[in-house]
Design a protein around this motif. Structure first.
Motif, PDB file in Angstrom:
ATOM      1  N   LEU A  65       9.343  65.612  65.372  1.00  0.00           N
ATOM      2  CA  LEU A  65       8.414  64.502  65.134  1.00  0.00           C
ATOM      3  C   LEU A  65       7.414  64.810  64.030  1.00  0.00           C
ATOM      4  CD1 LEU A  65       7.602  63.463  68.821  1.00  0.00           C
ATOM      5  CD2 LEU A  65       9.059  62.255  67.190  1.00  0.00           C
ATOM      6  N   PHE A  66       7.068  66.091  63.867  1.00  0.00           N
ATOM      7  CA  PHE A  66       6.046  66.466  62.898  1.00  0.00           C
ATOM      8  C   PHE A  66       6.613  67.201  61.681  1.00  0.00           C
ATOM      9  CE2 PHE A  66       3.797  66.236  67.008  1.00  0.00           C
ATOM     10  CZ  PHE A  66       2.845  65.283  66.692  1.00  0.00           C
ATOM     11  N   VAL A  67       7.934  67.267  61.567  1.00  0.00           N
ATOM     12  CA  VAL A  67       8.510  68.034  60.454  1.00  0.00           C
ATOM     13  C   VAL A  67       9.626  67.312  59.694  1.00  0.00           C
ATOM     14  CG1 VAL A  67       7.971  70.211  61.643  1.00  0.00           C
ATOM     15  CG2 VAL A  67      10.251  69.233  61.865  1.00  0.00           C
ATOM     16  N   LYS A  68      10.222  66.270  60.271  1.00  0.00           N
ATOM     17  CA  LYS A  68      11.447  65.704  59.694  1.00  0.00           C
ATOM     18  C   LYS A  68      11.259  65.214  58.257  1.00  0.00           C
ATOM     19  CE  LYS A  68      15.321  62.689  60.935  1.00  0.00           C
ATOM     20  NZ  LYS A  68      15.832  61.698  61.919  1.00  0.00           N
ATOM     21  N   GLU A  69      10.183  64.466  58.020  1.00  0.00           N
ATOM     22  CA  GLU A  69       9.947  63.944  56.675  1.00  0.00           C
ATOM     23  C   GLU A  69       9.678  65.068  55.676  1.00  0.00           C
ATOM     24  OE1 GLU A  69       8.967  60.624  59.523  1.00  0.00           O
ATOM     25  OE2 GLU A  69       8.660  62.787  59.441  1.00  0.00           O
ATOM     26  N   ILE A  70       9.019  66.124  56.137  1.00  0.00           N
ATOM     27  CA  ILE A  70       8.736  67.273  55.273  1.00  0.00           C
ATOM     28  C   ILE A  70      10.034  67.999  54.929  1.00  0.00           C
ATOM     29  CG2 ILE A  70       7.556  69.502  55.162  1.00  0.00           C
ATOM     30  CD1 ILE A  70       5.366  68.263  56.942  1.00  0.00           C
ATOM     31  N   GLU A  71      10.900  68.164  55.921  1.00  0.00           N
ATOM     32  CA  GLU A  71      12.180  68.818  55.664  1.00  0.00           C
ATOM     33  C   GLU A  71      13.040  67.996  54.703  1.00  0.00           C
ATOM     34  OE1 GLU A  71      12.922  71.487  59.664  1.00  0.00           O
ATOM     35  OE2 GLU A  71      13.596  69.397  59.689  1.00  0.00           O
ATOM     36  N   GLN A  72      13.006  66.675  54.833  1.00  0.00           N
ATOM     37  CA  GLN A  72      13.787  65.839  53.922  1.00  0.00           C
ATOM     38  C   GLN A  72      13.285  65.986  52.487  1.00  0.00           C
ATOM     39  OE1 GLN A  72      16.631  64.073  54.857  1.00  0.00           O
ATOM     40  NE2 GLN A  72      16.831  64.153  52.618  1.00  0.00           N
ATOM     41  N   ALA A  73      11.955  66.059  52.330  1.00  0.00           N
ATOM     42  CA  ALA A  73      11.391  66.260  50.995  1.00  0.00           C
ATOM     43  C   ALA A  73      11.837  67.595  50.399  1.00  0.00           C
ATOM     44  CB  ALA A  73       9.863  66.192  51.057  1.00  0.00           C
ATOM     45  N   MET A  74      12.002  68.598  51.262  1.00  0.00           N
ATOM     46  CA  MET A  74      12.466  69.904  50.785  1.00  0.00           C
ATOM     47  C   MET A  74      13.936  69.842  50.374  1.00  0.00           C
ATOM     48  SD  MET A  74      11.844  73.591  52.604  1.00  0.00           S
ATOM     49  CE  MET A  74      10.545  72.807  53.523  1.00  0.00           C
ATOM     50  N   LEU A  75      14.737  69.173  51.191  1.00  0.00           N
ATOM     51  CA  LEU A  75      16.156  69.023  50.848  1.00  0.00           C
ATOM     52  C   LEU A  75      16.337  68.229  49.560  1.00  0.00           C
ATOM     53  CD1 LEU A  75      17.544  68.335  54.430  1.00  0.00           C
ATOM     54  CD2 LEU A  75      17.998  70.373  53.039  1.00  0.00           C
ATOM     55  N   GLU A  78      11.758  67.813  46.394  1.00  0.00           N
ATOM     56  CA  GLU A  78      10.438  67.297  46.017  1.00  0.00           C
ATOM     57  C   GLU A  78       9.365  68.334  46.326  1.00  0.00           C
ATOM     58  OE1 GLU A  78       9.997  63.715  48.219  1.00  0.00           O
ATOM     59  OE2 GLU A  78      11.702  62.718  47.250  1.00  0.00           O
ATOM     60  N   ILE A  79       9.629  69.198  47.306  1.00  0.00           N
ATOM     61  CA  ILE A  79       8.754  70.327  47.625  1.00  0.00           C
ATOM     62  C   ILE A  79       9.619  71.571  47.764  1.00  0.00           C
ATOM     63  CG2 ILE A  79       7.053  68.856  48.810  1.00  0.00           C
ATOM     64  CD1 ILE A  79       8.166  69.922  51.480  1.00  0.00           C
ATOM     65  N   ASP A  80       8.982  72.741  47.730  1.00  0.00           N
ATOM     66  CA  ASP A  80       9.712  74.002  47.805  1.00  0.00           C
ATOM     67  C   ASP A  80       9.465  74.763  49.098  1.00  0.00           C
ATOM     68  OD1 ASP A  80      10.671  73.928  44.967  1.00  0.00           O
ATOM     69  OD2 ASP A  80       8.504  74.032  44.581  1.00  0.00           O
ATOM     70  N   LEU A  81       8.327  74.500  49.719  1.00  0.00           N
ATOM     71  CA  LEU A  81       7.887  75.296  50.856  1.00  0.00           C
ATOM     72  C   LEU A  81       7.110  74.396  51.804  1.00  0.00           C
ATOM     73  CD1 LEU A  81       7.353  78.158  52.165  1.00  0.00           C
ATOM     74  CD2 LEU A  81       5.344  78.299  50.680  1.00  0.00           C
ATOM     75  N   ALA A  82       7.207  74.673  53.095  1.00  0.00           N
ATOM     76  CA  ALA A  82       6.420  73.936  54.082  1.00  0.00           C
ATOM     77  C   ALA A  82       5.806  74.925  55.058  1.00  0.00           C
ATOM     78  CB  ALA A  82       7.285  72.923  54.832  1.00  0.00           C
ATOM     79  N   VAL A  83       4.565  74.646  55.443  1.00  0.00           N
ATOM     80  CA  VAL A  83       3.869  75.447  56.434  1.00  0.00           C
ATOM     81  C   VAL A  83       3.782  74.618  57.703  1.00  0.00           C
ATOM     82  CG1 VAL A  83       1.749  76.676  57.026  1.00  0.00           C
ATOM     83  CG2 VAL A  83       2.548  76.625  54.649  1.00  0.00           C
ATOM     84  N   HIS A  84       4.481  75.036  58.742  1.00  0.00           N
ATOM     85  CA  HIS A  84       4.507  74.304  60.010  1.00  0.00           C
ATOM     86  C   HIS A  84       3.832  75.125  61.105  1.00  0.00           C
ATOM     87  CE1 HIS A  84       7.560  71.618  58.329  1.00  0.00           C
ATOM     88  NE2 HIS A  84       8.369  72.637  58.114  1.00  0.00           N
ATOM     89  N   SER A  85       3.244  74.441  62.077  1.00  0.00           N
ATOM     90  CA  SER A  85       2.958  75.091  63.352  1.00  0.00           C
ATOM     91  C   SER A  85       4.302  75.295  64.026  1.00  0.00           C
ATOM     92  CB  SER A  85       2.060  74.207  64.221  1.00  0.00           C
ATOM     93  OG  SER A  85       0.769  74.104  63.661  1.00  0.00           O
ATOM     94  N   MET A  86       4.634  76.528  64.354  1.00  0.00           N
ATOM     95  CA  MET A  86       5.968  76.830  64.858  1.00  0.00           C
ATOM     96  C   MET A  86       6.305  76.032  66.116  1.00  0.00           C
ATOM     97  SD  MET A  86       8.730  78.433  64.247  1.00  0.00           S
ATOM     98  CE  MET A  86       8.553  79.871  63.197  1.00  0.00           C
ATOM     99  N   GLU A  95      20.800  72.109  57.906  1.00  0.00           N
ATOM    100  CA  GLU A  95      21.621  72.961  57.044  1.00  0.00           C
ATOM    101  C   GLU A  95      20.978  73.079  55.673  1.00  0.00           C
ATOM    102  OE1 GLU A  95      26.245  73.340  55.440  1.00  0.00           O
ATOM    103  OE2 GLU A  95      25.674  71.737  56.834  1.00  0.00           O
ATOM    104  N   GLY A  96      20.867  74.304  55.194  1.00  0.00           N
ATOM    105  CA  GLY A  96      20.280  74.547  53.880  1.00  0.00           C
ATOM    106  C   GLY A  96      18.832  74.981  53.920  1.00  0.00           C
ATOM    107  N   LEU A  97      18.195  74.885  55.103  1.00  0.00           N
ATOM    108  CA  LEU A  97      16.799  75.296  55.238  1.00  0.00           C
ATOM    109  C   LEU A  97      16.699  76.500  56.162  1.00  0.00           C
ATOM    110  CD1 LEU A  97      14.941  71.868  55.583  1.00  0.00           C
ATOM    111  CD2 LEU A  97      15.529  73.136  53.504  1.00  0.00           C
ATOM    112  N   GLU A 208       8.887  77.423  55.975  1.00  0.00           N
ATOM    113  CA  GLU A 208      10.255  76.944  55.790  1.00  0.00           C
ATOM    114  C   GLU A 208      10.525  76.690  54.314  1.00  0.00           C
ATOM    115  OE1 GLU A 208      13.094  73.615  58.031  1.00  0.00           O
ATOM    116  OE2 GLU A 208      10.973  73.182  57.708  1.00  0.00           O
ATOM    117  N   CYS A 209      11.724  77.076  53.878  1.00  0.00           N
ATOM    118  CA  CYS A 209      12.117  76.858  52.487  1.00  0.00           C
ATOM    119  C   CYS A 209      13.623  76.658  52.425  1.00  0.00           C
ATOM    120  CB  CYS A 209      11.696  78.037  51.610  1.00  0.00           C
ATOM    121  SG  CYS A 209      12.518  79.592  52.012  1.00  0.00           S
ATOM    122  N   ARG A 210      14.132  76.389  51.228  1.00  0.00           N
ATOM    123  CA  ARG A 210      15.585  76.292  51.056  1.00  0.00           C
ATOM    124  C   ARG A 210      16.174  77.701  51.052  1.00  0.00           C
ATOM    125  NH1 ARG A 210      13.392  72.478  47.722  1.00  0.00           N
ATOM    126  NH2 ARG A 210      13.338  73.930  45.966  1.00  0.00           N
TER     127      ARG A 210
END
Length: 321
Positions: A65-75, A78-86, A95-97, A208-210
């Motif tokens: 719920l709190f990461v899907k849009e961020i992961e799509q931007a990485m795929l 549009e972004i290279d890295l994301a900082v998530h609360s684990m 796949e790919g991340l 998280e990154c590619r």
């Protein structure tokens, strides 16, 4: 030397921006120390979990719920890295991340914030307590069935305001977020893990990154904490076997028991003790198991299977209906 700009995606909350800024500060120090040609830029992204604030997490449904849009931007690069609360990260990544680093964990426990500075035991009979988590409410109902538990959503700062404005006697939040914001003084007490087992990965961050971004992966490896990575891996494998997410009543916490070696260098040996729980939402049944082992993945699987044998899968199936 031309510096590569690493675009860092983050949620827009004050906590997300604060912890992302703290991570970037740490990475910039590593870049200076190791003469790595990187600079960093933040990009704010709105997630589904941030948009829907008027219903409980369990009713919003779905994982990530709190990461899907961020992961799509990485795929989409549009972004290279994301900082998530684990604790917000699904147990399986797209796949790919990959989680390129899990830095050292801070306080994993849940915090009780009460108007009068009371502990859980000291709250008056029938006190109104706010939490958005089925995991917390299940365990609190088992400990204090008299409490009036009500859903409270929003960012940390908005939930702290609701404590004052919406008639709550207390609210429950992750202590790690309060500490990262510098708001430890708001904590009335920390809930012991034998009373309220934390969420999987609580207190830890995931970077998280590619997985094909070798340059960035090399930098992140310098920031990874060996012990936190091992213990969180055990917790996340436990979650994966149970096919759970942050909206179901599952908790887990792993601790490292050092035996020998240079742990900081990643060569230390030791054992991990993992405790996992699955609870009925009404607190009428709490299943809990602890095991110790040296393989975090196998340990997570073994604890999950022990709970499944006791009926954990049936509890979770009922919650998901």
């Amino acid at each position: 030397m031309t510096k590569r700009t690493i675009v860092v995606g983050t949620r827009q909350s004050q906590l997300a921006l604060t912890q992302t800024g703290q991570v970037i500060d740490a990475l910039e120090k590593l870049c200076a120390e190791h003469r790595l040609p990187f600079k960093f830029e933040i990009r704010k992204i709105m997630t589904k979990g941030d948009r829907i604030l008027d219903v409980t997490l369990s009713k919003v449904g779905g994982k990530g719920l709190f990461v899907k849009e961020i992961e799509q931007a990485m795929l989409d690069k549009e972004i290279d890295l994301a900082v998530h609360s684990m604790k917000d990260m699904p147990s399986e990544l797209p796949e790919g991340l990959i989680n390129g680093a899990i830095p050292q964990r801070v306080e994993p426990r849940d915090a009780l914030i009460s108007k009068e500075g009371l502990s859980l035991e000291e709250l008056p009979h029938g006190a109104k307590v706010g939490t958005s988590s089925l995991r917390r409410s299940s365990q609190l109902r088992a400990k204090r069935p008299d409490l009036q538990l009500e859903s409270i959503r929003g960012n940390i700062d908005s939930r702290l305001r609701k404590l004052e404005t919406e008639g709550f006697d207390a609210i429950i939040l992750a202590a790690a977020g309060l500490k990262r914001m510098g708001w430890e003084d708001r904590i009335s007490s920390l809930l012991p893990v034998d009373v309220c087992l934390p969420a999987v990965g609580q207190g830890a961050l995931g970077l998280e990154c590619r997985e094909d971004d070798a340059e960035l992966m090399a930098l992140l490896s310098l920031y990874n904490d060996h012990i936190t990575s091992l213990t969180v891996t055990a917790e996340r494998r436990f979650l994966a076997v149970l096919n759970g997410g942050c909206q179901v009543p599952i908790g887990a916490f792993a601790v490292w028991n050092e035996a020998a070696g240079d742990v900081a260098a990643g060569s230390g040996t030791g054992l991990i003790t993992l405790t996992g729980m699955v609870g009925a939402p009404d607190g009428s049944l709490i299943l809990k198991e602890s095991l110790t082992g040296d393989d975090p993945v196998q340990l997570g699987e073994d604890v999950a299977q022990k709970l499944i044998l006791q009926g954990a899968d049936r509890i979770l199936a009922a919650v998901r209906e």
